[in-house]
Scaffold this motif. Structure first.
Motif, PDB file in Angstrom:
ATOM      1  N   ARG A  68      -0.336   3.657  12.916  1.00 16.83           N
ATOM      2  CA  ARG A  68       0.612   2.715  12.322  1.00 16.83           C
ATOM      3  C   ARG A  68      -0.119   1.567  11.638  1.00 16.83           C
ATOM      4  NH1 ARG A  68       3.234   0.051  15.982  1.00 16.83           N
ATOM      5  NH2 ARG A  68       2.317   1.031  17.816  1.00 16.83           N
ATOM      6  N   GLY A 111      -1.431   2.770   8.359  1.00 24.79           N
ATOM      7  CA  GLY A 111      -0.345   2.907   7.398  1.00 24.79           C
ATOM      8  C   GLY A 111       0.078   1.567   6.820  1.00 24.79           C
ATOM      9  N   LEU A 112       0.205   0.567   7.689  1.00 25.57           N
ATOM     10  CA  LEU A 112       0.579  -0.762   7.214  1.00 25.57           C
ATOM     11  C   LEU A 112      -0.529  -1.380   6.368  1.00 25.57           C
ATOM     12  CD1 LEU A 112       2.304  -2.235  10.402  1.00 25.57           C
ATOM     13  CD2 LEU A 112       3.402  -1.541   8.264  1.00 25.57           C
ATOM     14  N   ALA A 114      -2.787   0.226   4.541  1.00 24.26           N
ATOM     15  CA  ALA A 114      -2.796   0.889   3.236  1.00 24.26           C
ATOM     16  C   ALA A 114      -1.636   0.397   2.373  1.00 24.26           C
ATOM     17  CB  ALA A 114      -2.714   2.402   3.425  1.00 24.26           C
ATOM     18  N   SER A 115      -0.469   0.213   2.992  1.00 25.86           N
ATOM     19  CA  SER A 115       0.689  -0.288   2.243  1.00 25.86           C
ATOM     20  C   SER A 115       0.447  -1.702   1.738  1.00 25.86           C
ATOM     21  CB  SER A 115       1.935  -0.254   3.133  1.00 25.86           C
ATOM     22  OG  SER A 115       2.233   1.060   3.555  1.00 25.86           O
ATOM     23  N   ALA A 116      -0.158  -2.545   2.587  1.00 26.35           N
ATOM     24  CA  ALA A 116      -0.433  -3.923   2.176  1.00 26.35           C
ATOM     25  C   ALA A 116      -1.448  -3.967   1.041  1.00 26.35           C
ATOM     26  CB  ALA A 116      -0.941  -4.736   3.375  1.00 26.35           C
ATOM     27  N   LEU A 154      -2.098  -1.647  -1.102  1.00 27.34           N
ATOM     28  CA  LEU A 154      -1.475  -1.110  -2.307  1.00 27.34           C
ATOM     29  C   LEU A 154      -0.569  -2.153  -2.955  1.00 27.34           C
ATOM     30  CD1 LEU A 154      -0.935   1.281  -4.200  1.00 27.34           C
ATOM     31  CD2 LEU A 154       0.905   1.979  -2.642  1.00 27.34           C
ATOM     32  N   ALA A 155       0.269  -2.812  -2.141  1.00 28.89           N
ATOM     33  CA  ALA A 155       1.172  -3.834  -2.682  1.00 28.89           C
ATOM     34  C   ALA A 155       0.386  -4.988  -3.298  1.00 28.89           C
ATOM     35  CB  ALA A 155       2.103  -4.355  -1.584  1.00 28.89           C
ATOM     36  N   ILE A 172       6.536  -8.262  -0.105  1.00 26.27           N
ATOM     37  CA  ILE A 172       6.128  -7.123   0.730  1.00 26.27           C
ATOM     38  C   ILE A 172       4.713  -7.320   1.245  1.00 26.27           C
ATOM     39  CG2 ILE A 172       5.595  -4.658   0.682  1.00 26.27           C
ATOM     40  CD1 ILE A 172       7.912  -4.363  -1.350  1.00 26.27           C
ATOM     41  N   PHE A 173       3.804  -7.719   0.353  1.00 21.43           N
ATOM     42  CA  PHE A 173       2.417  -7.937   0.765  1.00 21.43           C
ATOM     43  C   PHE A 173       2.332  -9.022   1.834  1.00 21.43           C
ATOM     44  CE2 PHE A 173      -1.613 -10.301   0.175  1.00 21.43           C
ATOM     45  CZ  PHE A 173      -2.504  -9.292   0.501  1.00 21.43           C
ATOM     46  N   LEU A 228       3.757  -7.834   5.262  1.00 24.77           N
ATOM     47  CA  LEU A 228       2.882  -6.890   5.953  1.00 24.77           C
ATOM     48  C   LEU A 228       1.664  -7.597   6.550  1.00 24.77           C
ATOM     49  CD1 LEU A 228       2.981  -3.883   3.444  1.00 24.77           C
ATOM     50  CD2 LEU A 228       4.034  -3.983   5.718  1.00 24.77           C
TER      51      LEU A 228
END
Length: 290
Positions: free
Chosen positions: A13, A16-17, A19-21, A23-24, A215-216, A219
């Motif tokens: 998890r 995943g978070l 990588a999402s951060a 990316l954003a 979002i960034f 996260l």
């Protein structure tokens, strides 16, 4: 080799978070560049509106993206094998880069306003933005003086750590909010005759940039505030040694959680007085990210 066998809880998890951060944040930087080149005539340093365009680009790149990475750098599990001192330098270096970019972005705004006879410091965005830069500079200076250099006494570090943690996260959240105010203000001023309300492509594009910043920021704050994603206590217990000196105790390091469960076996101290001093520091604010 890593200094501890403890594995991060919820490692998947976290990745995943993370990588999402990333990316954003990265896409936010790209969006800021596309905005100024596609809709705002590009970048230059000549007192024109193109000089002003450095402001959103540098704020998004430095004050948002790089500062966010600096906040969670202690949380990255593959850095737990690194020495605490090295991670302090990385944390401080990233924050220093972010501060420099923020200051340059402020200079671009003032030079553009002065060249165009536009008043300075009249909007709420400018008030809060300048305040954030000032407090960020103070945060960085105190961080260097108290937590990086090996001269501050342990009780002082223990007393200032909770303030350092809270103020760092508060400044980051304030920067996100101020950036949202700034891009909205820029659209209102730049899109004339009610064009913003008509949702032209530029307005829609920049609104999406604002969503990416939210979002960034969300996260980053979430990852920084989860106690089970902290740097392990055995890594926190590594002492900052002056050259030619002895270990002065543990350093607090993750976000807003109680550190009373630190592994005392790693402290390797010989006297009961030193052991109590280390425990007191841990309980005062161990596991701060900022």
């Amino acid at each position: 080799a890593a200094h501890g066998a403890r594995k991060m809880e919820g490692y998947g998890r976290f990745l995943g978070l993370l990588a999402s951060a990333l990316l954003a944040g990265f896409v936010s930087v790209i969006f800021s560049l596309v905005w100024v080149f596609q809709y705002r005539e590009g970048l230059s340093w000549d007192g024109s509106a193109r000089e002003f365009n450095w402001h959103p680009v540098l704020i998004v790149t430095g004050f948002v993206f790089i500062q966010g990475i600096a906040i969670i750098v202690y949380r990255l599990p593959w850095t737990w094998k690194c020495s605490k001192l090295l991670m302090k330098f990385i944390h401080a270096g990233l924050n220093t880069i972010a501060m420099i970019l923020a200051i340059v972005s402020m200079v671009a705004v003032f030079e553009y306003h002065n060249a165009s006879n536009i008043p300075n410091m009249y909007s709420l965005h400018s008030w809060i933005g300048l305040t954030a830069v000032i407090f960020y500079s103070l945060q960085l200076f105190l961080g260097f003086a108290v937590f990086l250099l090996p001269f501050a006494p342990v009780p002082l570090r223990a007393a200032l750590m909770p303030i350092h943690v809270y103020s760092g996260l508060t400044i980051f959240a304030t920067v996100i909010a101020t950036a949202l105010m700034g891009i909205t203000e820029k659209l209102i001023f730049s899109l004339k005759n009610g064009a913003y309300s008509a949702s032209p492509p530029e307005a829609t594009f920049v609104n999406c940039l604002g969503l990416l910043l939210v979002i960034f920021g969300g996260l980053i704050l979430w990852m920084a505030s989860r106690p089970h994603w902290k740097r392990p206590p055995e890594e926190n217990a590594k002492a900052l040694r002056p050259i030619g000196g002895t270990s002065e105790g543990t350093e607090a390091e993750s976000t807003m959680t109680d550190g009373s469960n630190a592994d005392k076996s790693d402290l390797r101290i010989s006297s009961e007085a030193a052991r109590k001093q280390n425990l007191k520091l841990d309980e005062a604010g161990q596991r701060s990210t900022m």
